[in-house]
Design a protein around this motif. Structure first.
Motif, PDB file in Angstrom:
ATOM      1  N   LYS A 321       0.857  -1.391  -0.070  1.00 53.31           N
ATOM      2  CA  LYS A 321       0.023  -0.160   0.099  1.00 53.31           C
ATOM      3  C   LYS A 321       0.856   1.262   0.136  1.00 53.31           C
ATOM      4  O   LYS A 321       0.516   2.169  -0.707  1.00 53.31           O
ATOM      5  N   TRP A 336      -1.796   2.574 -10.028  1.00 52.57           N
ATOM      6  CA  TRP A 336      -2.596   3.148  -9.139  1.00 52.57           C
ATOM      7  C   TRP A 336      -2.418   4.584  -8.916  1.00 52.57           C
ATOM      8  O   TRP A 336      -3.425   5.295  -8.616  1.00 52.57           O
ATOM      9  N   PRO A 341      -8.156   4.526  -7.539  1.00 53.46           N
ATOM     10  CA  PRO A 341      -9.160   3.278  -7.622  1.00 53.46           C
ATOM     11  C   PRO A 341     -10.360   3.630  -8.577  1.00 53.46           C
ATOM     12  O   PRO A 341     -11.029   2.708  -8.909  1.00 53.46           O
ATOM     13  N   GLU A 342     -10.591   5.046  -8.675  1.00 52.42           N
ATOM     14  CA  GLU A 342     -11.722   5.378  -9.521  1.00 52.42           C
ATOM     15  C   GLU A 342     -11.634   5.080 -10.920  1.00 52.42           C
ATOM     16  O   GLU A 342     -12.406   5.016 -11.751  1.00 52.42           O
ATOM     17  N   SER A 361     -15.612   0.328 -10.970  1.00 49.54           N
ATOM     18  CA  SER A 361     -14.331   0.742 -10.488  1.00 49.54           C
ATOM     19  C   SER A 361     -14.189   0.009  -9.134  1.00 49.54           C
ATOM     20  O   SER A 361     -14.642  -0.469  -8.425  1.00 49.54           O
ATOM     21  N   LEU A 362     -12.554  -0.058  -9.129  1.00 46.68           N
ATOM     22  CA  LEU A 362     -12.260  -0.651  -7.475  1.00 46.68           C
ATOM     23  C   LEU A 362     -12.775   0.175  -6.592  1.00 46.68           C
ATOM     24  O   LEU A 362     -13.001  -0.251  -5.469  1.00 46.68           O
ATOM     25  N   ALA A 363     -12.768   1.480  -6.673  1.00 48.56           N
ATOM     26  CA  ALA A 363     -13.468   2.289  -5.504  1.00 48.56           C
ATOM     27  C   ALA A 363     -14.983   1.941  -5.445  1.00 48.56           C
ATOM     28  O   ALA A 363     -15.429   1.777  -4.098  1.00 48.56           O
ATOM     29  N   ALA A 366     -15.096  -1.437  -3.716  1.00 44.42           N
ATOM     30  CA  ALA A 366     -14.693  -1.304  -2.232  1.00 44.42           C
ATOM     31  C   ALA A 366     -15.723  -0.940  -1.591  1.00 44.42           C
ATOM     32  O   ALA A 366     -16.034  -1.437  -0.334  1.00 44.42           O
ATOM     33  N   PRO A 373     -10.111   0.726  -0.568  1.00 47.78           N
ATOM     34  CA  PRO A 373      -9.876   0.314  -1.978  1.00 47.78           C
ATOM     35  C   PRO A 373      -8.689  -0.573  -2.103  1.00 47.78           C
ATOM     36  O   PRO A 373      -8.629  -1.626  -2.654  1.00 47.78           O
ATOM     37  N   PHE A 374      -7.687  -0.243  -1.295  1.00 50.72           N
ATOM     38  CA  PHE A 374      -6.243  -1.136  -1.282  1.00 50.72           C
ATOM     39  C   PHE A 374      -6.785  -2.591  -0.869  1.00 50.72           C
ATOM     40  O   PHE A 374      -6.282  -3.265  -1.414  1.00 50.72           O
ATOM     41  N   ALA A 377      -8.644  -4.654  -3.245  1.00 55.79           N
ATOM     42  CA  ALA A 377      -7.914  -4.584  -4.464  1.00 55.79           C
ATOM     43  C   ALA A 377      -7.145  -6.049  -4.051  1.00 55.79           C
ATOM     44  O   ALA A 377      -7.061  -7.157  -4.658  1.00 55.79           O
ATOM     45  N   SER A 392      -7.650   0.300 -17.093  1.00 55.88           N
ATOM     46  CA  SER A 392      -7.053   1.731 -16.406  1.00 55.88           C
ATOM     47  C   SER A 392      -6.846   2.667 -17.333  1.00 55.88           C
ATOM     48  O   SER A 392      -6.503   2.668 -18.571  1.00 55.88           O
TER      49      SER A 392
END
Length: 526
Positions: A321, A336, A341-342, A361-363, A366, A373-374, A377, A392
């Motif tokens: 992270k 990243w 993450p968006e 999105s990853l956001a 999450a 978000p970390f 992932a 990405s």
């Protein structure tokens, strides 16, 4: 002698970049036999109001597994692609040791998909036999993947190869070329390729130079360390004598967009010195690859099981992270940092679990999971054993267009086909013809067709294709230049393009009037 098909009365844009010609094109027994007027034939297709061009060549494809499940490959053929090059980024399906097949298949699931295909090969020859038996619609070529070869000799270790190990890898490369590979690929952000030093690349390049085959490279950096990465490619070309083709040339991260002329200048000075450097590119501001690429390189040392062990360890996750959240220039491509993450979208989870996350999105994922978000992932990679693909967002339209305008850059899809794919898998070539040619006038129609056909063939050393010329393979596209356009979007990525009327592979219609036929005449090209 077979029957002659005449494409009659079209505008022939022959792939040389020269002026168009109103003419007929006659094809027989898989080849173009004549270009002229009032040609005789057994059958004809009226092409008035349409362009007749060479078939498009996708020099960076990830259909390696999909072709065995759906050999028609309609998402490619219906945009005019008649030749696909598999084996990209140094990580593909062969060679592979039999005891490692299952692990390698899982490792590559996020990139190549699963599609229920049983891996029953170990060698390049065995894989290409499977492709031939599948009878693909387009022609197919395969690059020997650096990472697969390195895995066979060194496993997933993060260290330099010894002289004996380098010789063993060179021998495997020679064997792959003898079995039908058209060159070699590497992906210098992906393990185990990223553990190789420049000397190892030069050693491979010397083998390729002997065979007059290219080294096709995803560079070590497409962002903060761009200069060092491009200069490494120049060094490999100079010291080995092989041609170097840079995959999906780009500049990622807002802080790097202003360096595009610096990057292009390094390549063009090397070309002026007589080195053979070329590149390809897709016409979008987002890329797509394995989600595991967000992790720092050291997290991959030792292979998948070692990475999963690190993801289970809280202290190591904290270290990951910290590296990923560092806003400063990085000595690795930190996805990243480019968008957060968006800007990272979940594109495929081949296990089939959580289909509701595809396209989010990853956001967003999450938030749905109630996590940072970390941590989301890390857990997703752990739960799926690294088998996740992402989209990405990291690039700029003006930079993409600046790169495409260079005459030594051809097009590619770089299209991952599982889950909710990037729209480039369905729309790349019509997007170029519709947006870059008709709407923006970025390049002429004749120059665009050259870049999509003969420039790609020249970069890879493919003989007898890429031009509308007697004696050349009859891979041809008939399209309407006034309507050709991509329809696929990030919201609806699996939409076929418009304006591509007919597509011929080896003289057989694989697309007729915009629809797939049952013909599957593709062959292996080396």
């Amino acid at each position: 002698m077979g029957r002659t098909l005449v494409l009659r009365g079209g505008t022939v844009v022959d792939g040389t970049g020269g002026p168009p010609l109103s003419a007929d094109v006659a094809v027989r027994d898989g080849s173009v036999v004549a270009v002229g007027h009032r040609l005789a034939g057994d059958e004809s297709r009226d092409c008035a109001g349409h362009v007749v061009s060479p078939g498009f060549i996708d020099t960076h494809s990830h259909s390696d597994v999909k072709v065995l499940a759906d050999p028609a490959l309609p998402m490619k053929v219906r945009q005019g692609i008649t030749l696909e090059v598999f084996g990209q980024d140094g990580i593909s399906v062969a060679p592979v040791k039999e005891p490692e097949r299952a692990a390698w298949k899982q490792k590559l699931a996020g990139l190549l998909g699963d599609f229920g295909v049983d891996w029953d090969w170990s060698s390049v020859a065995g894989y290409l036999r499977r492709v031939s038996w599948a009878r693909p619609a387009p022609d197919v070529a395969y690059l020997a993947p650096h990472g697969a070869i390195r895995q066979c000799v060194l496993g997933g270790e993060d260290r330099r190869a010894t002289a004996e190990e380098t010789a063993a890898m060179q021998a495997l490369l020679r064997q792959a070329l003898a079995e039908g590979a058209c060159g070699m690929s590497t992906g210098l952000i992906y393990p185990p390729c990223c553990y190789a030093d420049t000397a190892e690349l030069v050693a491979f390049g010397r083998v390729l130079a002997e065979a007059h085959r290219p080294l096709v490279v995803h560079m070590r950096s497409e962002s903060d360390r761009m200069r060092e990465a491009v200069e490494e490619m120049v060094r490999v070309a100079r010291e080995s004598g092989c041609g170097v083709h840079i995959s999906h040339l780009k500049l990622a991260g807002r802080n790097n967009w202003g360096r595009v002329d610096e990057m292009l200048g390094i390549v063009e000075r090397a070309q002026a010195d007589g080195l053979h450097l070329t590149a390809d590119q897709y016409p979008y501001v987002a890329g797509s690859t394995l989600l595991g690429a967000v992790l720092p390189p050291w997290a991959h040392d030792g292979g998948t099981e070692a990475t999963l062990a690190r993801l289970r360890d809280g202290a190591t996750r904290a270290r990951m992270k910290q590296a990923m959240s560092d806003p400063g220039p990085a000595d690795w491509d930190n996805f990243w940092s480019w968008s957060g993450p968006e800007g990272i979208i979940v594109a495929d989870v081949p296990s089939g679990r959580h289909p509701e996350w595809l396209g989010k999105s990853l956001a967003e994922v999450a938030r749905l999971r109630g996590q940072d978000p970390f941590e989301a992932a890390f857990d997703l990679l752990l739960e799926e054993r690294m088998g996740v693909a992402m989209i990405s967002f990291s690039q700029d339209d003006a930079v993409v267009e600046r790169i495409f305008s260079r005459p030594w850059v051809n097009a590619c899809t770089d299209g991952l086909l599982g889950g909710r794919p990037h729209p480039r898998a369905y729309g790349t070539y019509p997007r170029i013809l519709g947006r870059y040619v008709r709407e923006k006038g970025l390049v002429s129609l004749e120059e665009a067709v050259r870049k999509l056909t003969s420039q790609a063939a020249r970069a890879f050393g493919f003989e007898g294709c890429g031009l509308v010329r007697p004696g050349y393979r009859a891979n041809l596209v008939v399209f309407d230049p006034s309507t050709v356009a991509d329809r696929a979007t990030f919201e609806e990525p699996a939409l076929f393009s418009s304006g591509i009327r007919d597509v011929l592979v080896g003289g057989e219609l694989v697309v007729r009037d915009g629809e797939m036929t049952r013909a599957r005449p593709g062959k292996i090209v080396d």
